[in-house]
Design a protein around this motif. Sequence first.
Motif, PDB file in Angstrom:
ATOM      1  N   ALA A 194      -2.127   4.683 -15.176  1.00  8.72           N
ATOM      2  CA  ALA A 194      -3.247   5.471 -15.695  1.00  8.72           C
ATOM      3  C   ALA A 194      -3.105   6.958 -15.372  1.00  8.72           C
ATOM      4  CB  ALA A 194      -4.567   4.929 -15.144  1.00  8.72           C
ATOM      5  N   GLY A 195      -2.028   7.314 -14.640  1.00  8.83           N
ATOM      6  CA  GLY A 195      -1.760   8.723 -14.366  1.00  8.83           C
ATOM      7  C   GLY A 195      -2.660   9.334 -13.300  1.00  8.83           C
ATOM      8  N   ARG A 196      -3.188   8.468 -12.419  1.00 11.56           N
ATOM      9  CA  ARG A 196      -4.094   8.984 -11.374  1.00 11.56           C
ATOM     10  C   ARG A 196      -3.308   9.710 -10.281  1.00 11.56           C
ATOM     11  NH1 ARG A 196      -8.650   5.506 -11.248  1.00 11.56           N
ATOM     12  NH2 ARG A 196      -9.111   6.272  -9.184  1.00 11.56           N
ATOM     13  N   ARG A 197      -3.985  10.612  -9.581  1.00  9.19           N
ATOM     14  CA  ARG A 197      -3.326  11.405  -8.535  1.00  9.19           C
ATOM     15  C   ARG A 197      -2.957  10.540  -7.342  1.00  9.19           C
ATOM     16  NH1 ARG A 197      -7.347  16.251  -7.552  1.00  9.19           N
ATOM     17  NH2 ARG A 197      -6.563  15.762  -5.490  1.00  9.19           N
ATOM     18  N   ARG A 198      -1.827  10.883  -6.733  1.00  8.40           N
ATOM     19  CA  ARG A 198      -1.292  10.129  -5.617  1.00  8.40           C
ATOM     20  C   ARG A 198      -2.310   9.961  -4.479  1.00  8.40           C
ATOM     21  NH1 ARG A 198       4.060   9.141  -3.326  1.00  8.40           N
ATOM     22  NH2 ARG A 198       5.210   9.841  -5.137  1.00  8.40           N
ATOM     23  N   SER A 199      -3.045  11.003  -4.187  1.00  8.40           N
ATOM     24  CA  SER A 199      -4.006  10.934  -3.074  1.00  8.40           C
ATOM     25  C   SER A 199      -5.165   9.990  -3.416  1.00  8.40           C
ATOM     26  CB  SER A 199      -4.533  12.330  -2.738  1.00  8.40           C
ATOM     27  OG  SER A 199      -5.036  12.941  -3.901  1.00  8.40           O
ATOM     28  N   ASP A 200      -5.600   9.997  -4.680  1.00 10.04           N
ATOM     29  CA  ASP A 200      -6.659   9.078  -5.121  1.00 10.04           C
ATOM     30  C   ASP A 200      -6.169   7.630  -5.072  1.00 10.04           C
ATOM     31  OD1 ASP A 200      -8.132  11.299  -5.671  1.00 10.04           O
ATOM     32  OD2 ASP A 200      -7.886  11.211  -7.849  1.00 10.04           O
ATOM     33  N   ILE A 201      -4.902   7.456  -5.477  1.00  4.36           N
ATOM     34  CA  ILE A 201      -4.324   6.107  -5.518  1.00  4.36           C
ATOM     35  C   ILE A 201      -4.311   5.507  -4.112  1.00  4.36           C
ATOM     36  CG2 ILE A 201      -2.190   4.805  -5.917  1.00  4.36           C
ATOM     37  CD1 ILE A 201      -1.630   6.666  -8.294  1.00  4.36           C
ATOM     38  N   LYS A 202      -3.879   6.303  -3.144  1.00  2.00           N
ATOM     39  CA  LYS A 202      -3.807   5.819  -1.754  1.00  2.00           C
ATOM     40  C   LYS A 202      -5.160   5.308  -1.287  1.00  2.00           C
ATOM     41  CE  LYS A 202      -0.083   7.648   0.947  1.00  2.00           C
ATOM     42  NZ  LYS A 202       0.392   8.626   1.932  1.00  2.00           N
ATOM     43  N   VAL A 203      -6.189   6.081  -1.542  1.00  3.78           N
ATOM     44  CA  VAL A 203      -7.534   5.715  -1.094  1.00  3.78           C
ATOM     45  C   VAL A 203      -8.004   4.446  -1.809  1.00  3.78           C
ATOM     46  CG1 VAL A 203      -9.951   6.450  -1.066  1.00  3.78           C
ATOM     47  CG2 VAL A 203      -8.132   8.092  -0.505  1.00  3.78           C
ATOM     48  N   ALA A 204      -7.831   4.422  -3.138  1.00  6.80           N
ATOM     49  CA  ALA A 204      -8.337   3.291  -3.923  1.00  6.80           C
ATOM     50  C   ALA A 204      -7.613   1.994  -3.556  1.00  6.80           C
ATOM     51  CB  ALA A 204      -8.186   3.577  -5.419  1.00  6.80           C
ATOM     52  N   VAL A 205      -6.294   2.063  -3.366  1.00  5.01           N
ATOM     53  CA  VAL A 205      -5.531   0.851  -3.036  1.00  5.01           C
ATOM     54  C   VAL A 205      -5.949   0.327  -1.669  1.00  5.01           C
ATOM     55  CG1 VAL A 205      -3.227  -0.066  -2.507  1.00  5.01           C
ATOM     56  CG2 VAL A 205      -3.557   1.415  -4.499  1.00  5.01           C
ATOM     57  N   GLN A 206      -6.073   1.224  -0.692  1.00 10.07           N
ATOM     58  CA  GLN A 206      -6.424   0.752   0.649  1.00 10.07           C
ATOM     59  C   GLN A 206      -7.831   0.153   0.668  1.00 10.07           C
ATOM     60  OE1 GLN A 206      -4.140   0.488   3.119  1.00 10.07           O
ATOM     61  NE2 GLN A 206      -5.726  -0.811   4.015  1.00 10.07           N
ATOM     62  N   GLN A 207      -8.756   0.786  -0.058  1.00  5.89           N
ATOM     63  CA  GLN A 207     -10.124   0.239  -0.139  1.00  5.89           C
ATOM     64  C   GLN A 207     -10.114  -1.164  -0.738  1.00  5.89           C
ATOM     65  OE1 GLN A 207     -12.436   3.048  -2.394  1.00  5.89           O
ATOM     66  NE2 GLN A 207     -13.083   4.195  -0.581  1.00  5.89           N
ATOM     67  N   THR A 208      -9.309  -1.337  -1.782  1.00  7.37           N
ATOM     68  CA  THR A 208      -9.285  -2.632  -2.472  1.00  7.37           C
ATOM     69  C   THR A 208      -8.633  -3.693  -1.586  1.00  7.37           C
ATOM     70  OG1 THR A 208      -9.106  -1.407  -4.543  1.00  7.37           O
ATOM     71  CG2 THR A 208      -8.731  -3.759  -4.658  1.00  7.37           C
ATOM     72  N   LEU A 209      -7.536  -3.340  -0.917  1.00 11.21           N
ATOM     73  CA  LEU A 209      -6.896  -4.298   0.012  1.00 11.21           C
ATOM     74  C   LEU A 209      -7.877  -4.676   1.122  1.00 11.21           C
ATOM     75  CD1 LEU A 209      -3.285  -2.789   0.357  1.00 11.21           C
ATOM     76  CD2 LEU A 209      -3.970  -4.802  -0.962  1.00 11.21           C
ATOM     77  N   ASP A 210      -8.597  -3.698   1.658  1.00 10.42           N
ATOM     78  CA  ASP A 210      -9.581  -3.982   2.715  1.00 10.42           C
ATOM     79  C   ASP A 210     -10.651  -4.938   2.196  1.00 10.42           C
ATOM     80  OD1 ASP A 210      -8.284  -2.319   4.495  1.00 10.42           O
ATOM     81  OD2 ASP A 210      -9.626  -0.608   4.168  1.00 10.42           O
ATOM     82  N   ARG A 211     -11.150  -4.663   0.961  1.00  7.88           N
ATOM     83  CA  ARG A 211     -12.206  -5.502   0.381  1.00  7.88           C
ATOM     84  C   ARG A 211     -11.763  -6.951   0.271  1.00  7.88           C
ATOM     85  NH1 ARG A 211     -14.874  -8.738  -0.568  1.00  7.88           N
ATOM     86  NH2 ARG A 211     -16.464  -9.146  -2.150  1.00  7.88           N
ATOM     87  N   LEU A 212     -10.463  -7.147   0.008  1.00  7.48           N
ATOM     88  CA  LEU A 212      -9.957  -8.503  -0.199  1.00  7.48           C
ATOM     89  C   LEU A 212      -9.404  -9.117   1.088  1.00  7.48           C
ATOM     90  CD1 LEU A 212      -8.424  -8.305  -3.764  1.00  7.48           C
ATOM     91  CD2 LEU A 212     -10.684  -8.940  -3.023  1.00  7.48           C
ATOM     92  N   GLY A 213      -9.613  -8.442   2.209  1.00  2.00           N
ATOM     93  CA  GLY A 213      -9.225  -9.026   3.493  1.00  2.00           C
ATOM     94  C   GLY A 213      -7.734  -9.004   3.766  1.00  2.00           C
ATOM     95  N   ILE A 214      -7.007  -8.122   3.092  1.00  6.51           N
ATOM     96  CA  ILE A 214      -5.560  -8.016   3.302  1.00  6.51           C
ATOM     97  C   ILE A 214      -5.169  -6.550   3.562  1.00  6.51           C
ATOM     98  CG2 ILE A 214      -4.756 -10.118   2.128  1.00  6.51           C
ATOM     99  CD1 ILE A 214      -4.458  -8.441  -0.433  1.00  6.51           C
ATOM    100  N   GLY A 215      -6.091  -5.854   4.232  1.00  8.77           N
ATOM    101  CA  GLY A 215      -5.898  -4.418   4.486  1.00  8.77           C
ATOM    102  C   GLY A 215      -4.689  -4.097   5.342  1.00  8.77           C
ATOM    103  N   ASP A 216      -4.215  -5.082   6.101  1.00  9.88           N
ATOM    104  CA  ASP A 216      -3.054  -4.843   6.976  1.00  9.88           C
ATOM    105  C   ASP A 216      -1.742  -5.311   6.344  1.00  9.88           C
ATOM    106  OD1 ASP A 216      -3.764  -7.520   7.009  1.00  9.88           O
ATOM    107  OD2 ASP A 216      -3.256  -7.817   9.117  1.00  9.88           O
ATOM    108  N   LYS A 217      -1.762  -5.676   5.043  1.00 12.78           N
ATOM    109  CA  LYS A 217      -0.571  -6.279   4.428  1.00 12.78           C
ATOM    110  C   LYS A 217       0.161  -5.339   3.463  1.00 12.78           C
ATOM    111  CE  LYS A 217      -1.197 -10.512   6.124  1.00 12.78           C
ATOM    112  NZ  LYS A 217      -1.760 -10.174   7.461  1.00 12.78           N
ATOM    113  N   GLY A 218      -0.298  -4.094   3.358  1.00 10.51           N
ATOM    114  CA  GLY A 218       0.241  -3.177   2.354  1.00 10.51           C
ATOM    115  C   GLY A 218       1.743  -2.980   2.392  1.00 10.51           C
ATOM    116  N   GLU A 219       2.317  -2.977   3.589  1.00 14.24           N
ATOM    117  CA  GLU A 219       3.761  -2.705   3.710  1.00 14.24           C
ATOM    118  C   GLU A 219       4.613  -3.950   3.482  1.00 14.24           C
ATOM    119  OE1 GLU A 219       4.756   0.416   3.885  1.00 14.24           O
ATOM    120  OE2 GLU A 219       2.598   0.838   3.851  1.00 14.24           O
TER     121      GLU A 219
END
Length: 224
Positions: free
Chosen positions: A113-138
């Motif tokens: 969708a062409g979103r900014r890198r800084s926005d992407i970081k925040v949105a992805v981490q929020q979504t991983l946290d919401r789904l209970g896998i916030g520590d699994k990103g790497e």
Amino acid sequence: MVLIQLSNINKTYQNGESKLHVLRDISLEISDGEFVAVMGPSGSGKSTFINIVGMLDREFEGEYVFANDDTTALSRRDFAAFRNRNIGWVFQNFKLIQQMSVFDNVALPLVYAGRRRSDIKVAVQQTLDRLGIGDKGEKKPSELSGGQQQRVAIARALVAKPKFLLADEPTGGLDSHTAQEILDLFIALNHEGTTILMVTHDAHVAEQAQRTIRLADGQIVGGM
Ligand code: ADP
Ligand code: ADP
């Protein structure tokens, strides 16, 4: 409010010389905020039906209005963009990219969708946290359990905040305990306002939705 309005949908596959009439005059409304299950025997047209509702397939007859927009009037390019803005897809076999980290898999819709890198970081981490896998990103998907991989796939479907979540057998490959955890997550997301349509073979899963649509031989025979 009506979110989805299907009117007189017909779908035919051409098999060489012969034609297969797979969906027969389907008309259906789904309201904003509903959680709907789709059941039916193998070959009844469930995949064909949700591929149309999920805007993966636009080769059909009839009218499909999504949030008051006539999807059949969209150009090919606008159709894909419209889908990516409005619909999140979850599949039975997750369809995660194995070479990429969990974080990068979930980021994909926002990258497209062409979103900014800084926005992407925040949105992805929020979504991983919401789904209970916030520590699994790497991690890589293969390092996770089936239930965790399905959470990653749901995170990817939700990261762009679509109105509508479509799930094709989302609990199909999971043991019953893990399947219930995924279903509880869907119920919570639905309470938070996401409209959900889910194909399932499992009556115990379907009965936890608000409504079950039944397909038989390409027709809706219950739950309209
Ligand atoms: P379900 O998901 O309920 O198993 P499908 O929508 O996959 O049902 O299939 C409905 C019918 O359409 C089946 O008879 C199937 O063989 C046929 N079908 C599905 N996809 C195609 C295709 N791409 N080409 C031709 N026939 C197809
Ligand atoms: P099922 O096993 O329930 O029939 P599939 O895994 O075959 O479901 O996927 C359903 C449909 O979605 C197929 O037509 C497939 O080509 C399409 N599809 C799968 N993944 C994607 C994707 N990431 N983006 C767009 N279309 C996809």
